[in-house]
Motif scaffolding. Structure first.
Motif, short mmCIF file in Angstrom:
data_model
loop_
_atom_site.label_atom_id
_atom_site.label_comp_id
_atom_site.label_asym_id
_atom_site.label_seq_id
_atom_site.Cartn_x
_atom_site.Cartn_y
_atom_site.Cartn_z
N THR A 53 0.84 -1.20 0.00
CA THR A 53 0.00 0.00 0.00
C THR A 53 0.87 1.24 0.00
OG1 THR A 53 -1.69 -1.20 1.25
CG2 THR A 53 -1.86 1.21 1.20
N ASP A 54 0.57 2.17 -0.90
CA ASP A 54 1.30 3.44 -0.97
C ASP A 54 1.11 4.21 0.33
OD1 ASP A 54 1.55 6.44 -1.58
OD2 ASP A 54 2.41 5.52 -3.37
N PHE A 55 2.23 4.65 0.92
CA PHE A 55 2.14 5.29 2.25
C PHE A 55 1.57 6.70 2.19
CE2 PHE A 55 6.25 6.52 0.59
CZ PHE A 55 6.41 7.84 1.01
N VAL A 56 1.41 7.28 1.00
CA VAL A 56 0.84 8.62 0.88
C VAL A 56 -0.60 8.57 0.42
CG1 VAL A 56 1.01 10.85 -0.32
CG2 VAL A 56 3.08 9.68 0.44
N THR A 57 -0.86 7.86 -0.69
CA THR A 57 -2.22 7.84 -1.27
C THR A 57 -3.09 6.73 -0.71
OG1 THR A 57 -1.54 6.38 -3.10
CG2 THR A 57 -1.23 8.76 -3.40
N GLY A 58 -2.48 5.70 -0.13
CA GLY A 58 -3.25 4.57 0.37
C GLY A 58 -3.68 3.60 -0.71
N ARG A 108 -0.61 -1.39 -4.72
CA ARG A 108 0.16 -1.50 -5.95
C ARG A 108 0.90 -2.85 -5.96
NH1 ARG A 108 4.30 3.39 -4.22
NH2 ARG A 108 5.26 2.29 -2.47
N LEU A 109 0.93 -3.46 -7.13
CA LEU A 109 1.63 -4.72 -7.36
C LEU A 109 1.12 -5.84 -6.44
CD1 LEU A 109 5.32 -3.43 -7.69
CD2 LEU A 109 3.68 -3.86 -9.53
N THR A 110 -0.12 -5.75 -6.00
CA THR A 110 -0.67 -6.77 -5.11
C THR A 110 -1.47 -7.82 -5.88
OG1 THR A 110 -2.69 -5.49 -4.70
CG2 THR A 110 -0.82 -5.13 -3.20
N PHE A 111 -1.82 -7.54 -7.15
CA PHE A 111 -2.59 -8.46 -7.98
C PHE A 111 -3.89 -8.86 -7.29
CE2 PHE A 111 1.89 -9.11 -8.94
CZ PHE A 111 1.92 -8.80 -10.29
N GLY A 112 -4.44 -7.93 -6.53
CA GLY A 112 -5.72 -8.17 -5.87
C GLY A 112 -5.66 -9.05 -4.64
N ALA A 125 -1.23 -6.75 0.67
CA ALA A 125 -1.56 -5.35 0.91
C ALA A 125 -0.69 -4.71 1.99
CB ALA A 125 -3.03 -5.22 1.30
N ASP A 126 -0.17 -5.51 2.91
CA ASP A 126 0.66 -4.98 3.99
C ASP A 126 2.15 -5.08 3.68
OD1 ASP A 126 -1.52 -4.33 5.55
OD2 ASP A 126 -1.58 -6.29 6.51
N ASN A 127 2.49 -5.18 2.40
CA ASN A 127 3.88 -5.27 1.95
C ASN A 127 4.43 -6.68 2.22
OD1 ASN A 127 3.64 -2.47 1.50
ND2 ASN A 127 4.44 -2.04 3.55
N ILE A 128 5.47 -7.03 1.50
CA ILE A 128 6.15 -8.31 1.73
C ILE A 128 7.19 -8.11 2.82
CG2 ILE A 128 7.55 -10.13 0.69
CD1 ILE A 128 6.42 -9.40 -2.00
N LEU A 185 12.60 3.56 1.29
CA LEU A 185 13.30 4.75 1.80
C LEU A 185 13.64 5.70 0.66
CD1 LEU A 185 14.70 6.29 4.07
CD2 LEU A 185 16.74 4.90 3.67
N VAL A 186 14.12 5.19 -0.46
CA VAL A 186 14.47 6.07 -1.57
C VAL A 186 13.22 6.73 -2.14
CG1 VAL A 186 14.36 4.40 -3.47
CG2 VAL A 186 16.02 6.25 -3.56
N GLU A 187 12.10 6.01 -2.12
CA GLU A 187 10.85 6.61 -2.58
C GLU A 187 10.44 7.76 -1.66
OE1 GLU A 187 6.18 5.36 -3.41
OE2 GLU A 187 7.47 4.12 -2.14
N ARG A 188 10.56 7.54 -0.35
CA ARG A 188 10.18 8.58 0.60
C ARG A 188 11.07 9.81 0.48
NH1 ARG A 188 9.73 5.50 4.50
NH2 ARG A 188 11.70 5.73 5.61
#
Length: 527
Positions: free
Chosen positions: A184-189, A192-196, A201-204, A445-448
């Motif tokens: 889950t994107d930490f800004v928009t919620g 992504r890349l979860t394929f449903g 949803a809580d990251n790998i 981290l690099v995304e943030r």
């Protein structure tokens, strides 16, 4: 003086019965996994991550630090006795160490290795005491653009320096970044890349990634390639050194330390480069050139010192910047994060007691390792007789239990199997594993940092370029990325006449290109 006072406080915290027991356990396990071919500190730390969730963070880091240092000590045993490096950083030790063992000098080879490791580890850890706080103090003054640039340097360094091909390195990095962005994107919620799948949803979890890529992938690789019975081990007695051996070893120990520490502290420096440089240096400076290639003690003393000094150097960017320079450091970063502690420049400010306790435990672990390795060398050699099927069956069992214990979800076992298959394929095609782990850990981290840098300028791309530090980093990245092109043009220009006659580089691929076009053996294949 402030650093020394803080270090004394770290010793006061670490010298408790429980912490000393944890340190002893760490160095013992680290030495054992260093001795066994195909099992390294990175795999062991990954396997133990779920187990340490019930321990305080201080004891977990003491355990992992002991395993890290112990693996560097133990890796030389297989190099000397089996001519099979337990770690990639111990490859050079096999060149002279195994020749010494075959000529009846296994005890002397093990002694110079253990004592040199102790000397280098102690000196390099002392350097860590003075260098790391200065680096952390400087890093605190950096903004998001500068820190983003430093992380990109680490990405480029780990992808281009490790392995036989830059393309394979960047491919591994991209796979790691993709795994790090799942969830889950930490800004928009937005997912992504979860394929449903709700399980993604809580990251790998980084633990599942590390255990799958390292433990399962390595176990499958070794099971597919190594013979089923243990190798023939050269007997070793009690390690001892004559006066002449001491005289020929102490200078290589110091030179190896001087080479290993700075290489360990830079992104993707690792221990492989300084060990080779140390070997070449000792071969050039020796007064006994006729012994090189036949069992020269300098060829064991120098590389082993460089190997252990680089381990201490690795702690500088790990503690000061939150950047890993090898696989074990990357998993230690994941361990720190799992306790809700953010690694980076503020770690020394927010958790000073934790940092200085860890450094103090490294000094204590270094002493324990010398005590364990000198009198117990024959006992460690007996570990090499464990049949591989029993060894790796146990690894797969504990890997599965550890991955399941993270979230108690059966889905994680399926994910572990998929990641293990990816790890096996990476070893099959010579793709380095470290860029994947670094990408998975540092990707969020690099995304943030990139988003923070862009927010400072309202989304303008100029926000990605901050002060002089960022400019230097981007200049370094440009040089590293463009250097192969420049080198090719220079070679083509110097051989212009040959090219005109149809015999130059323009008509046939360069040796480097030809080498990169075929799969090469990974670290696992050398063991």
């Amino acid at each position: 003086m402030d650093n020394l006072n803080a270090l004394l406080g770290g010793f006061a915290d670490v010298i408790t019965p429980m912490n000393l027991l944890i340190a002893l356990l760490g160095v013992t396990v680290g030495t054992a996994v260093g001795v066994l071919p195909g099992i390294g500190p990175a795999m062991t730390v990954a396997l133990l991550l779920p187990v340490t969730y019930g321990l305080p963070v201080e004891q977990s880091l003491i355990l992992f630090g002991g395993i890290f240092y112990g693996g560097m000590y133990g890796g030389s045993t297989t190099s000397i006795l089996l001519n099979t490096p337990g770690e990639s950083s111990s490859v050079v030790t096999a060149l002279e160490g195994n020749k010494m063992a075959k000529s009846g000098r296994a005890a002397q080879a093990r002694a110079t290795s253990a004592i040199g490791s102790f000397v280098a580890g102690t000196i390099a850890t002392a350097l860590l005491v003075f260098v790391m706080p200065e680096v952390a103090s400087f890093a605190v003054t950096l903004g998001a653009p500068e820190f983003l640039a430093i992380i990109l340097v680490a990405f480029v360094g780990t992808s281009m320096i490790l392995g036989s091909s830059r393309v394979r390195g960047f491919a591994a990095l991209l796979v790691g970044l993709a795994l790090g962005l799942v969830g889950t994107d930490f800004v928009t919620g937005q997912q992504r890349l979860t394929f449903g799948s709700p399980f993604l949803a809580d990251n790998i979890d980084v633990v599942v990634i590390a255990v799958g890529i390292f433990a399962v992938g390595e176990a499958l690789w070794v099971a597919a390639h190594l013979r089923r019975k243990a190798g023939t081990v050269i007997p070793v007695g009690r390690p001892w050194m004559s006066k002449e051996d001491w005289g020929r070893s102490w200078k290589p120990w110091l030179r190896g330390t001087a080479l290993g520490f700075p290489f360990g502290a830079i992104p993707a420096g690792g221990a492989e480069i300084p060990t080779f440089l140390s070997y070449l240096t000792e071969r050039r400076l020796t007064k006994h050139p006729e012994e090189f290639g036949h069992g020269a003690i300098e060829g064991v003393a120098g590389p082993e010192a460089a190997n252990n000094a680089s381990a201490a150097g690795t702690m500088v960017p790990l503690l000061a910047l939150g950047l890993p320079t090898n696989a074990t450091a990357a998993i230690i970063i994941a361990a720190i994060t799992s306790y809700g502690i953010e690694p980076g420049p503020l770690l020394l400010v927010k958790q000073p007691d934790l940092v200085w306790m860890l450094i103090a435990s490294l000094f204590i672990g270094n002493v324990l390792l010398l005590v364990l390795n000198l009198p117990l060398a024959p006992a460690w050699a007996k570990l090499l007789r464990i049949p591989r099927p029993y060894l790796y069956a146990g690894i797969l069992f504990f890997a599965s239990m550890g991955a399941y214990a993270v979230n108690a979800q059966p889905f994680d076992l399926f994910l572990l199997l998929v990641l293990g298959g990816i790890g096996f394929a990476m070893r099959r095609f010579g793709v380095p594993v470290l860029p994947l782990i670094v990408g998975a850990i540092l990707g969020p981290l690099v995304e943030r940092k990139a988003r923070q840098a862009l927010q400072l300028t309202g989304g303008d791309a100029s926000g990605l370029v901050g002060g002089p530090v960022a400019w230097v980093c981007y200049a370094f990245i440009a040089v590293v990325l463009l250097w192969p092109l420049f080198a090719r043009l220079l070679r083509r220009g110097s051989g212009g006449d040959d090219d005109h006659r149809g015999g130059g580089d323009g008509d046939r691929p360069s040796p480097a290109a030809a080498e990169d076009s075929r799969p090469v053996a990974s670290e696992g294949a050398t063991r």
